[in-house]
Design a protein around this motif. Structure first.
Motif, PDB file in Angstrom:
ATOM      1  N   PHE A 127       0.838  -1.200   0.000  1.00  0.00           N
ATOM      2  CA  PHE A 127       0.000   0.000   0.000  1.00  0.00           C
ATOM      3  C   PHE A 127       0.875   1.252   0.000  1.00  0.00           C
ATOM      4  CE2 PHE A 127      -1.686   3.266   2.875  1.00  0.00           C
ATOM      5  CZ  PHE A 127      -2.784   3.679   2.142  1.00  0.00           C
ATOM      6  N   LEU A 130       2.363   2.152  -3.270  1.00  0.00           N
ATOM      7  CA  LEU A 130       1.447   2.775  -4.216  1.00  0.00           C
ATOM      8  C   LEU A 130       1.343   4.274  -4.002  1.00  0.00           C
ATOM      9  CD1 LEU A 130      -1.336   0.108  -4.256  1.00  0.00           C
ATOM     10  CD2 LEU A 130       0.410   0.540  -5.945  1.00  0.00           C
ATOM     11  N   GLN A 134       2.414   5.161  -8.922  1.00  0.00           N
ATOM     12  CA  GLN A 134       1.166   4.586  -9.433  1.00  0.00           C
ATOM     13  C   GLN A 134       1.315   4.214 -10.899  1.00  0.00           C
ATOM     14  OE1 GLN A 134      -2.771   5.852  -8.022  1.00  0.00           O
ATOM     15  NE2 GLN A 134      -1.796   7.816  -7.748  1.00  0.00           N
ATOM     16  N   PHE A 187     -14.904   0.431  -6.287  1.00  0.00           N
ATOM     17  CA  PHE A 187     -14.068   1.445  -6.939  1.00  0.00           C
ATOM     18  C   PHE A 187     -14.930   2.515  -7.599  1.00  0.00           C
ATOM     19  CE2 PHE A 187     -11.528   3.067 -10.491  1.00  0.00           C
ATOM     20  CZ  PHE A 187     -10.405   3.487  -9.798  1.00  0.00           C
ATOM     21  N   GLN A 196      -7.628  16.999   0.482  1.00  0.00           N
ATOM     22  CA  GLN A 196      -7.250  16.046   1.518  1.00  0.00           C
ATOM     23  C   GLN A 196      -7.892  16.443   2.828  1.00  0.00           C
ATOM     24  OE1 GLN A 196      -2.982  16.041   1.642  1.00  0.00           O
ATOM     25  NE2 GLN A 196      -2.837  14.996  -0.315  1.00  0.00           N
ATOM     26  N   GLN A 322       1.971  14.330  -6.566  1.00  0.00           N
ATOM     27  CA  GLN A 322       1.403  13.208  -7.316  1.00  0.00           C
ATOM     28  C   GLN A 322       0.829  13.713  -8.626  1.00  0.00           C
ATOM     29  OE1 GLN A 322      -1.929  11.625  -5.199  1.00  0.00           O
ATOM     30  NE2 GLN A 322      -2.292  13.559  -4.195  1.00  0.00           N
ATOM     31  N   ILE A 528      -7.506   5.581 -14.645  1.00  0.00           N
ATOM     32  CA  ILE A 528      -7.399   4.831 -13.390  1.00  0.00           C
ATOM     33  C   ILE A 528      -6.807   5.721 -12.304  1.00  0.00           C
ATOM     34  CG2 ILE A 528      -6.513   2.756 -12.288  1.00  0.00           C
ATOM     35  CD1 ILE A 528      -8.354   2.069 -14.550  1.00  0.00           C
TER      36      ILE A 528
ATOM     37  N   GLY B  94      -5.935   5.985   1.015  1.00  0.00           N
ATOM     38  CA  GLY B  94      -6.135   6.092  -0.423  1.00  0.00           C
ATOM     39  C   GLY B  94      -7.074   7.236  -0.750  1.00  0.00           C
ATOM     40  N   MET B  95      -8.102   7.397   0.077  1.00  0.00           N
ATOM     41  CA  MET B  95      -9.084   8.453  -0.151  1.00  0.00           C
ATOM     42  C   MET B  95      -8.433   9.811   0.109  1.00  0.00           C
ATOM     43  SD  MET B  95     -12.914   8.142   1.161  1.00  0.00           S
ATOM     44  CE  MET B  95     -12.897   8.947   2.737  1.00  0.00           C
ATOM     45  N   TYR B  97      -5.279  10.713  -0.087  1.00  0.00           N
ATOM     46  CA  TYR B  97      -4.322  11.099  -1.122  1.00  0.00           C
ATOM     47  C   TYR B  97      -4.948  11.081  -2.511  1.00  0.00           C
ATOM     48  CZ  TYR B  97      -0.339  10.984   2.021  1.00  0.00           C
ATOM     49  OH  TYR B  97       0.552  11.247   3.009  1.00  0.00           O
ATOM     50  N   GLY B  98      -6.198  10.680  -2.600  1.00  0.00           N
ATOM     51  CA  GLY B  98      -6.812  10.527  -3.916  1.00  0.00           C
ATOM     52  C   GLY B  98      -6.038   9.526  -4.750  1.00  0.00           C
ATOM     53  N   ASN B  99      -5.521   8.484  -4.074  1.00  0.00           N
ATOM     54  CA  ASN B  99      -4.671   7.520  -4.769  1.00  0.00           C
ATOM     55  C   ASN B  99      -5.501   6.295  -5.129  1.00  0.00           C
ATOM     56  OD1 ASN B  99      -2.828   5.346  -5.188  1.00  0.00           O
ATOM     57  ND2 ASN B  99      -1.237   6.666  -4.362  1.00  0.00           N
ATOM     58  N   ASN B 100      -5.807   6.195  -6.412  1.00  0.00           N
ATOM     59  CA  ASN B 100      -6.744   5.156  -6.832  1.00  0.00           C
ATOM     60  C   ASN B 100      -6.170   3.758  -6.758  1.00  0.00           C
ATOM     61  OD1 ASN B 100      -9.184   6.446  -7.350  1.00  0.00           O
ATOM     62  ND2 ASN B 100      -8.303   7.388  -9.165  1.00  0.00           N
ATOM     63  N   LEU B 101      -4.880   3.630  -6.995  1.00  0.00           N
ATOM     64  CA  LEU B 101      -4.285   2.294  -6.944  1.00  0.00           C
ATOM     65  C   LEU B 101      -4.320   1.764  -5.508  1.00  0.00           C
ATOM     66  CD1 LEU B 101      -3.576   1.268  -9.595  1.00  0.00           C
ATOM     67  CD2 LEU B 101      -1.172   1.438  -9.061  1.00  0.00           C
ATOM     68  N   ALA B 102      -4.075   2.667  -4.569  1.00  0.00           N
ATOM     69  CA  ALA B 102      -4.158   2.267  -3.158  1.00  0.00           C
ATOM     70  C   ALA B 102      -5.587   1.867  -2.824  1.00  0.00           C
ATOM     71  CB  ALA B 102      -3.695   3.410  -2.264  1.00  0.00           C
ATOM     72  N   LEU B 103      -6.533   2.596  -3.387  1.00  0.00           N
ATOM     73  CA  LEU B 103      -7.933   2.243  -3.153  1.00  0.00           C
ATOM     74  C   LEU B 103      -8.245   0.880  -3.773  1.00  0.00           C
ATOM     75  CD1 LEU B 103      -9.895   5.575  -3.650  1.00  0.00           C
ATOM     76  CD2 LEU B 103      -9.594   4.286  -1.559  1.00  0.00           C
ATOM     77  N   ILE B 104      -7.689   0.638  -4.959  1.00  0.00           N
ATOM     78  CA  ILE B 104      -7.917  -0.665  -5.591  1.00  0.00           C
ATOM     79  C   ILE B 104      -7.400  -1.781  -4.685  1.00  0.00           C
ATOM     80  CG2 ILE B 104      -7.163  -2.171  -7.493  1.00  0.00           C
ATOM     81  CD1 ILE B 104      -7.422   0.171  -9.357  1.00  0.00           C
ATOM     82  N   LEU B 105      -6.212  -1.577  -4.118  1.00  0.00           N
ATOM     83  CA  LEU B 105      -5.654  -2.598  -3.218  1.00  0.00           C
ATOM     84  C   LEU B 105      -6.582  -2.808  -2.025  1.00  0.00           C
ATOM     85  CD1 LEU B 105      -3.254  -4.430  -2.438  1.00  0.00           C
ATOM     86  CD2 LEU B 105      -2.356  -2.536  -1.128  1.00  0.00           C
TER      87      LEU B 105
END
Lengths: 657, 357
Positions: A127, A130, A134, A187, A196, A322, A528, B94-95, B97-105
């Motif tokens: 995690f 990621l 990404q 998702f 944030q 990011q 994505i 994930g939410m 950071y707005g990190n979608n891959l982390a959310l997917i995990l």
């Protein structure tokens, strides 16, 4: 001989939980691997050391280190993390701490609970990775390591029922496929935040791309990098190549060698649009800088908390750590800053008094010849064009009076030398001028219909203020190397470009493969990685769900869960249903079904002999048929030599019956 | 079916009554009270209440018992809660950071947990359970209750475990169209029937994140013999009984001849060397002046209380059996002529075990 060597190598003591230990450790290492580049070097060393220690312990059947020793190591490691990062909060320190925890945990794992916690740490390390990266290749890596971790988790909890690792992998893959629809629904429906709610200390990672000051050699250094700075998707027409100036940083203060941003405020000037407007979406790679490169003059943009400075620099609220996407409207033909305040004029005509005396002298002489501002500017550009100036990536080193050195000695430079010299020449005669750095050009990807702007496209140019026109962009590089502006950075440097890149551009198929890969990457990033609340809204509105209402989203989530719950229940019921595999039994069941219609039902205790005899008595007309069926069935089911012929005969008999 | 709770059927108490009538021999059968004592912790009391409730709800299960969905309970384990907390943290991060891959995990792991719950539940559903005959033990020894688990579904079942009273069996794997045997150890303290009426069958498959269990209301019984008195303390058996002399005068002293083997002869007297030569089982006979048979008499132990007498008798039976000397018992409710053999031993020990019942 070989055999004895092998035998002597054999480990005498093979610990009972060796397999669990090896599996769990490899899972943790797999999760740690992508972190190696951004961990301080001593953390992997600690992990390897504790791993070796553990192996030694296992091989000698020694005792694990006691609690005090373990806690001591943990305290030392934690204070080292604190000393390195000055915090325990934040991504980097957190990752370091987690990695150390995994390492120390290796010294105390005994039972399945400990191993399970190690696997949970591995999940969390994945995690954390990621949050750093990404990119597209992370998805297969992520899936594979999650799968391995989960299979190990299954092995740990098989309760001695000996699921092989291969079987565990197969089962976990099946379960992952079963879980995928729910993950997809989550998702899509899971609410996304705008901004944030908990800002961690910024990552402090190395900044990339342009910096907010410019010395000779800075931009040319950058032009060696093939890294992508940002991608642009135009909504409508693209501006022509020589109009693609991406403004990022405006530099005002000069100390004779280095240009810096203004430390003081400036008056605000209104922008007047006189040409067409371009609308585009920027997909900015993380730079850890605040400035956002925009096409010339931005008119409107969508980025919360961003600000625009009076010299038209667009700044984000926080360093871009990011991938960020911004929609902007710009124009390339404008009038701007017709009124110039005295402060601004002083700032943009400021020059160090003692530095570059020969340049001052030259400027005075040329201005006296030209007579007015515009003629003077043209004569300077003509000088760059006609005299022995050359455009090169590898100019000679410049001395303290960098501009004098460049104009009178080396005559060779990159865009920053020209922009710097030009601006100094302007200021020397009192024309307000400043240096702008950013990017120029960009490669069009016809597969994905977007523009790729790389660090190699970094550029520096000047802006001068003219009384009736306001601020005007002047690119002195266009005078010395017009192909740089018209055909891009590669064209201008074809002579001394690095070999590998020249090779890359030579073959059409390599080029198209490269662009195809980039298009795929961009698709990944756009749909994505950048699936944010606005993307979610547009997707959901296509599904007829109003996502601005959180109750709608919540309800959709609940419905998704309930549907999945019952779907899963039905699927597993079907999957677990007993299946008859023996065709003979199947045929016998068919026969029973047929007889049942004639009210001849087999009793539970009845074997085929009794049952079929009873059936024959009930239906004398078919007695011979039934006897033949019985013989075939008994022979196939209980006999020694069952053959295909009998099987076929039975099938036929039952069918005819 | 007796076990089904139907809305129109008799009330729970009525049904209990019928079950009691149908199983009169289970004198131990009181609702969950086999180990009821006054000094129970609050948690144990709560557990007992739950057990009573579930027994009232389900009644006694008929064999073979098939596990139906509604009998399965499932809860997350401690590790499962930890897993959920980790996923929650991941989703939050994930939410943030707005990190979608982390959310997917996070979503993938969460969905896996959800799927695992279904698999954990399914892992028990549809299994068939039989109780098997249990070997009698002496009080104080561990009894091993045997359960057969049949699986006629099309999927293998993993890590199935039986548990009762703080003891659990080794987990087993049950293949498709196959059965596995579970051996559930149980502590024994007193003689008589050991009745375990609340066995749970549980599983933590696949990831140990969930714990699913079924409460089996089967009467699993095991006979517990009295605890034999220590050898040191044991007085010698009652005097040799002269008037019930066996026609075979067998003893332990001097070898006299060989005779044919009969069921019940002690294996210690088999002439193995002769067997190796001729493959004929022969038994060595000894001419002896020692005891030829014992009568183990209850009345000779007047000085001891009932349980001690039973323990003493038990010790005598074991010793006589081991020495291959015929013995008979004389006690209230049982009088046997001297005999030898396993069946006789079991008969006598059972009588001791159930004395007074």
């Amino acid at each position: 001989m070989q055999l004895t060597v092998l035998r002597s190598l054999q480990i005498k003591y093979w610990p009972a939980n060796a397999r669990e230990l090896v599996l769990t450790t490899s899972v943790v290492l797999l999760a740690l691997l992508p972190h190696l580049p951004h961990l301080p070097f001593w953390i992997p060393l600690i992990i390897v050391a504790s791993l070796l220690w553990r192996i030694t312990i296992e091989l000698h059947a020694a005792a694990l280190p006691n609690k005090w020793l373990r806690n001591g190591i943990a305290v030392i490691a934690m204070s080292s993390v604190l000393r390195t990062f000055h915090t325990l909060n934040g991504l980097e320190a957190g990752t370091a701490l987690l990695s150390i925890m995994a390492g120390i945990k290796l010294l105390e794992t005994r039972d399945h609970r400990d191993y399970t916690i190690l696997i949970f740490i591995a999940y969390f390390l994945l995690f954390a990775e990621l949050l750093y990266d990404q990119s597209m290749w992370m998805l297969p890596y992520l899936l594979a390591s999650t799968l391995f971790s989960t299979a190990t988790l299954m092995r740990l909890h098989d309760g001695g029922s000996h699921i092989t690792y291969r079987d565990a992998l197969k089962r976990c893959t099946q379960m992952a496929l079963q879980a995928a629809p729910l993950a997809l629904l989550l998702f899509i429906f899971f609410p996304r935040l705008q901004g944030q709610f908990w800002a961690l200390p910024s990552r402090g990672g190395a900044t990339s791309g342009l910096s907010d000051e410019m010395s000779p050699g800075d931009v040319s250094q950058l032009s060696l990098s093939d890294d992508i700075a940002f991608r642009v998707e135009f909504n409508g027409e693209l501006p022509p190549m020589n109009q693609r100036y991406w403004r990022a940083v405006v530099l005002h203060e000069f100390d004779g060698r280095t240009w810096r941003r203004a430390r003081m405020g400036l008056g605000i000037g209104a922008v007047q649009k006189i040409g067409p407007m371009f609308e585009y979406r920027l997909l900015l790679e993380p730079s850890n800088q605040r400035w956002i490169p925009v096409l010339d003059v931005p008119l409107q943009w969508q980025l919360p908390n961003s600000i625009i400075l009076p010299d038209l620099q667009l700044l984000a609220a926080q360093p871009l750590s990011q991938l960020t996407s911004v929609t902007v409207q710009s124009t390339t033909q404008y009038r701007y800053g017709l009124q110039l305040s005295n402060t601004a004029r002083r700032l943009d005509t400021q020059l160090p008094v003692t530095a570059n005396p020969r340049t001052h002298e030259l400027a005075q002489r040329m201005y006296a010849q030209a007579g007015d501002d515009v003629t003077y500017i043209n004569s300077v550009l003509r000088m760059f064009n006609h005299e022995t100036f050359s455009y090169t990536l590898e100019p000679a080193k410049l001395g303290t009076n960098a501009v004098d050195d460049f104009l009178f000695n080396t005559h060779a430079g990159f865009c920053e030398h020209y922009a710097s010299a030009f601006t100094v020449l302007m200021r020397a005669v009192g024309i307000p001028a400043r240096v702008v750095t950013g990017y120029q050009g960009g490669e069009y990807n016809s597969l994905g219909h977007y523009l790729i702007v790389r660090q190699a496209d970094a550029h520096a140019w000047s802006e001068v203020w003219l009384a009736d026109q306001g601020w005007v962009r002047i690119d002195p590089t266009a005078a010395i190397a017009p192909e740089r502006v018209n055909d891009g950075s590669q064209a201008a440097l074809s002579g001394n470009e690095p070999l590998a890149r020249r090779y890359l551009h030579q073959f059409a198929w390599i080029n198209s493969a490269r662009l195809g890969w980039d298009a795929l990457n961009t698709f990944w990033k756009k749909h994505i990685v950048q699936f944010d609340s606005s993307e979610q809204q547009s997707l959901l509105s296509k599904l007829g769900i109003d996502s601005s209402d959180w109750r709608d989203l919540g309800l959709s989530l609940v419905i998704a869960f309930v549907l999945f719950f019952f779907g899963m229940l039905l699927y597993l019921t079907w999957k677990f249903k007993p299946r008859r595999v023996d065709p003979v039994v199947k045929l016998y069941e068919q026969l029973q079904h047929k007889l049942k219609k004639q009210q001849i039902v087999r009793a539970v205790h009845e074997g085929p002999n009794d049952y079929l005899k009873r059936a024959a008595i009930a239906q004398p007309s078919r007695a011979t048929q039934l006897k033949e069926i019985r013989d075939a069935y008994v022979a196939l089911r209980y006999g020694l030599n069952a053959d295909a012929q009998t099987m076929q005969r039975l099938r036929q008999l039952v069918k005819e019956f | 079916m007796l076990t089904r709770l139907s809305i129109k059927g008799p009330t729970a108490t009525e049904r209990m009554h019928t079950t009691l009538l149908k199983y009169p021999q289970h004198s131990n059968f009181k609702i969950g009270c086999s180990n009821l004592s006054s000094n129970m912790s609050l948690y144990q009391r709560f557990q007992n209440r739950v057990a009573n409730w579930s027994r009232r709800r389900h009644g006694i299960d008929m064999e073979p018992f098939t596990i139906t969905n509604r009998r399965i309970y499932i809860l997350p384990t401690k590790l499962g809660l930890m897993y959920a907390a980790i996923i929650f943290a991941m989703a939050l991060g994930g939410m943030n950071y707005g990190n979608n891959l982390a959310l997917i995990l996070a979503f993938m792991l969460g969905a896996m947990g959800f799927v695992a719950m279904h698999h954990c539940h399914r892992n028990l559903a549809g299994l068939h359970i039989h109780t098997l005959a249990n070997e009698a033990v002496f009080a104080g020894q561990l009894a091993h209750l045997q359960l057969a688990i049949g699986n006629d579904s099309s999927q293998t079942r993993f890590a199935i475990q039986a548990a009762a009273n703080q003891f659990a069996s080794e987990p087993v794997r049950v293949e498709v169209n196959n059965a596995a045997q579970l051996s559930l150890p149980q502590m024994t303290t007193k003689r008589g029937w050991l009745c375990v009426d609340r066995v749970t069958l549980n599983t933590n498959y696949p990831f140990g994140l969930f714990h699913a269990w079924v409460v089996l209301h089967l009467e699993v019984k095991c006979l517990v013999y009295p605890k034999p008195i220590d050898k040191r303390d044991a007085p010698p058996p009652s005097p040799l009984d002269r008037h019930s002399v066996h026609e075979r005068r067998t003893g332990n002293d001097e070898f006299s001849s060989l005779r044919e083997f009969h069921a019940g002869d002690s294996p210690r007297h088999i002439a193995w060397k002769a067997f190796a030569r001729s493959e004929e089982l022969l038994v060595k006979q000894y001419s002896s002046t020692a005891a030829t048979a014992y009568i183990l008499d209850w009345d000779t132990l007047m000085s001891l209380d009932i349980e001690m007498r039973l323990s003493q008798l038990c010790r005598w039976i074991m010793d006589a059996h081991q020495q291959g000397i015929a013995y008979g018992i004389k006690m209230p409710g049982l009088q046997t002529p001297p005999q030898l053999g396993e069946a006789h031993r079991q008969h006598c020990l059972s009588a001791l075990a159930l004395f007074g019942n």
